[in-house]
Enzyme design. Structure first.
Site, mmCIF file in Angstrom:
data_model
loop_
_atom_site.group_PDB
_atom_site.id
_atom_site.type_symbol
_atom_site.label_atom_id
_atom_site.label_comp_id
_atom_site.label_asym_id
_atom_site.label_seq_id
_atom_site.Cartn_x
_atom_site.Cartn_y
_atom_site.Cartn_z
ATOM 1 N N LYS A 148 -21.881 17.030 -3.437
ATOM 2 C CA LYS A 148 -21.550 16.356 -4.699
ATOM 3 C C LYS A 148 -20.987 17.371 -5.707
ATOM 4 C CE LYS A 148 -23.615 13.648 -8.330
ATOM 5 N NZ LYS A 148 -24.792 13.608 -9.159
ATOM 6 N N LYS B 178 10.931 -1.422 4.164
ATOM 7 C CA LYS B 178 9.833 -1.467 5.142
ATOM 8 C C LYS B 178 10.099 -2.448 6.281
ATOM 9 C CE LYS B 178 6.514 -0.110 1.572
ATOM 10 N NZ LYS B 178 5.109 0.148 1.281
ATOM 11 N N ASN C 62 -8.969 0.878 -5.665
ATOM 12 C CA ASN C 62 -8.218 0.008 -6.581
ATOM 13 C C ASN C 62 -8.959 -1.325 -6.727
ATOM 14 O OD1 ASN C 62 -7.253 -1.847 -4.444
ATOM 15 N ND2 ASN C 62 -6.235 0.005 -3.718
ATOM 16 N N PHE D 116 3.232 -7.646 1.123
ATOM 17 C CA PHE D 116 2.935 -8.059 -0.250
ATOM 18 C C PHE D 116 3.430 -6.975 -1.194
ATOM 19 C CE2 PHE D 116 0.102 -11.780 -0.800
ATOM 20 C CZ PHE D 116 0.132 -12.215 0.511
ATOM 21 N N ASP E 64 -2.172 4.916 -2.012
ATOM 22 C CA ASP E 64 -0.995 5.709 -1.660
ATOM 23 C C ASP E 64 -1.330 7.186 -1.472
ATOM 24 O OD1 ASP E 64 0.755 3.566 -1.664
ATOM 25 O OD2 ASP E 64 1.049 3.664 -3.832
HETATM 26 N N1 CTP Z 1 1.393 -0.511 2.117
HETATM 27 C C1 CTP Z 1 1.003 0.137 3.263
HETATM 28 N N2 CTP Z 1 0.627 1.459 3.213
HETATM 29 C C2 CTP Z 1 0.660 2.136 2.047
HETATM 30 C C3 CTP Z 1 1.060 1.484 0.864
HETATM 31 C C4 CTP Z 1 1.419 0.157 0.924
HETATM 32 O O1 CTP Z 1 0.966 -0.487 4.317
HETATM 33 N N3 CTP Z 1 0.292 3.400 2.035
HETATM 34 C C5 CTP Z 1 1.848 -1.916 2.205
HETATM 35 C C6 CTP Z 1 0.981 -2.903 1.438
HETATM 36 O O2 CTP Z 1 -0.049 -3.432 2.294
HETATM 37 C C7 CTP Z 1 1.984 -3.975 1.047
HETATM 38 C C8 CTP Z 1 3.279 -3.223 0.879
HETATM 39 O O3 CTP Z 1 3.123 -1.996 1.615
HETATM 40 O O4 CTP Z 1 2.186 -4.941 2.069
HETATM 41 C C9 CTP Z 1 3.632 -2.879 -0.552
HETATM 42 O O5 CTP Z 1 2.536 -2.269 -1.193
HETATM 43 P P1 CTP Z 1 2.590 -1.866 -2.739
HETATM 44 O O6 CTP Z 1 1.285 -1.219 -3.090
HETATM 45 O O7 CTP Z 1 3.080 -3.019 -3.550
HETATM 46 O O8 CTP Z 1 3.785 -0.799 -2.788
HETATM 47 P P2 CTP Z 1 3.981 0.680 -2.322
HETATM 48 O O9 CTP Z 1 4.815 0.670 -1.087
HETATM 49 O O10 CTP Z 1 2.666 1.382 -2.233
HETATM 50 O O11 CTP Z 1 4.886 1.264 -3.491
HETATM 51 P P3 CTP Z 1 4.512 1.565 -5.034
HETATM 52 O O12 CTP Z 1 3.049 1.952 -5.049
HETATM 53 O O13 CTP Z 1 5.420 2.663 -5.388
HETATM 54 O O14 CTP Z 1 4.792 0.287 -5.792
#
Ligand code: CTP
Length: 399
Positions: free
Chosen positions: A287, A340, A208, A322, A277
């Site tokens: 490859k 969380k 990302n 965050f 995620d």
């Molecule tokens: N986070 C995490 N592990 C993941 C996804 C997210 O620890 N697999 C943590 C991020 O570091 C952040 C918080 O969860 O502190 C929220 O992350 P965000 O990407 O905004 O949300 P998600 O929980 O991934 O939900 P969505 O993608 O559905 O918005």
């Protein structure tokens, strides 16, 4: 105050005489004071006064390079813990607000990464002038500090707001500032930062746009606030701040392992990382060749590290997450906070151009379980980080 390196900038106003008392009291408290005067300031009081009180050379000219081994304004800018401009005239406020650097003081202030505080002093109508108020607002939104002038009899004969704050008030602010800054002394903090990358084959990955700037700024601010900092970072192009222990990881699974391995020893956890995620279910050994018209990569869910932290954390551990959102920021952020088990969540709308991913600036709203805690205007990530750290300090010290 002992050993703190404070630069006092003095500009051309009658309140310059009060700066002598400020410098003297700072030196008596053990601070190492350097003074920069503008040419106009020297019309009101002599550099010799400040040289005698600070026991250091007083700078008035950008081109007077006394030590050939350093460039004076950069050297002063780099070594300061704090800049205080007292008195700050309408002129210096406007020049800094617009990035002008035409003398020793302005070049040094623009070159420093240290916090800068203005103690304005001017005629009441100048202070109320909409241009000056706009410039002050601009400086504050960029993270500069202000010690409001007082009301009373002004040297020009008017009565109103514009008197520079008394040296004792400025001194109190400086003491408060250093105390507040040291709010995490002795605390252990874990910060995660940057993206994770999820390999598809030996040459490709999913990731990302996270640059790591926000997380690294938090790590730096925490270190400055006296904390012992561990930074678990995905791949980024930033050097770690000095005295921060960095553990480099690539995949979400590696980040989880690193986080869980040290979670129990931490007092504070800040999860700034943009964790992927999902990851490819199968990582190809070789490859992938482009012999098919379409390609489907099946993804499986990564562990939600924040969720695990929320479940495992002790009551005495403080957890900040965050939320990166493109819509419904408040709802989504508050849902994540509750789900969380976070104490605070810092929410930002990543779809606004010029802030968020990759940018040096951000604009965030912070929530706790009760609702909105504060809303920070668009400002640089280092200033946002400093505010988040001081909020954590306040909350921890309340516990
Ligand atoms: N986070 C995490 N592990 C993941 C996804 C997210 O620890 N697999 C943590 C991020 O570091 C952040 C918080 O969860 O502190 C929220 O992350 P965000 O990407 O905004 O949300 P998600 O929980 O991934 O939900 P969505 O993608 O559905 O918005």
């Amino acid at each position: 105050m002992q050993g703190k390196r404070i630069v006092i900038g003095i500009t051309g106003g009658i309140a310059a005489f009060k700066a002598a008392s400020l410098v003297s009291q700072l030196v008596q408290r053990g601070a190492e004071v350097r003074v920069i005067m503008t040419q106009s300031a020297t019309q009101f009081i002599t550099p010799l006064t400040f040289q005698t009180l600070s026991r250091n050379h007083v700078f008035t000219d950008t081109f007077e390079e006394r030590n050939p081994k350093v460039v004076s304004h950069i050297d002063l800018a780099d070594h300061a813990d704090l800049f205080v401009i007292a008195p700050a005239t309408a002129n210096i406020i406007s020049k800094i607000a617009h990035g002008l650097a035409d003398d020793m003081l302005t070049t040094t202030v623009l070159a420093t990464e240290a916090p800068v505080c203005f103690a304005p002093a001017m005629n009441v109508h100048m202070y109320q002038n909409v241009i000056i108020q706009e410039n002050i607002n601009r400086l504050q939104s960029l993270g500069y500090h202000l010690i409001e002038p007082g009301e009373g009899q002004l040297a020009c004969g008017y009565v109103g707001r514009g008197r520079m704050a008394e040296p004792e008030v400025i001194l109190e602010w400086i003491e408060w500032y250093f105390q507040k800054k040291a709010c995490l002394t002795g605390k252990k903090i874990l910060v995660t930062a940057g993206p994770t990358i999820e390999p598809i084959d030996p040459v490709r990955y999913f990731s990302n746009h996270s640059s790591g700037k926000m997380g690294y700024a938090i790590a730096e601010a925490a270190e400055k606030a006296g904390a012992d900092v561990t930074l678990i970072s995905g791949p980024v192009a930033i050097r770690p701040p000095a005295r921060v222990k960095r553990i480099e990881v690539k995949r979400a699974i590696e980040m989880r392992e690193a986080v869980m391995g040290c979670l129990s020893e931490m007092d504070i956890i800040v999860k700034t990382a943009a964790v992927a995620d999902y990851r490819p279910r199968n990582v190809f050994d070789q490859k992938i060749k482009k012999d098919q018209e379409t390609l489907t990569v099946e993804l499986e869910k990564n562990p939600d590290i924040a969720m695990e932290i929320g479940k495992q954390k002790r009551r005495d551990q403080f957890f900040v997450g965050f939320a990166a959102e493109t819509e419904n920021v408040e709802n989504y952020a508050r849902e994540k906070l509750a789900k969380k088990g976070m104490d605070l969540i810092v929410a930002n709308q990543v779809s606004i151009p010029g802030i968020g991913f990759g940018s040096d600036q951000n604009q965030v709203v912070i929530y706790d379980a009760e609702g909105e805690v504060c809303r920070l205007p668009k400002m640089d990530k280092k200033s946002i980080a400093a505010q988040i750290i001081s909020l954590i300090g306040e909350r921890m010290n309340d516990c």
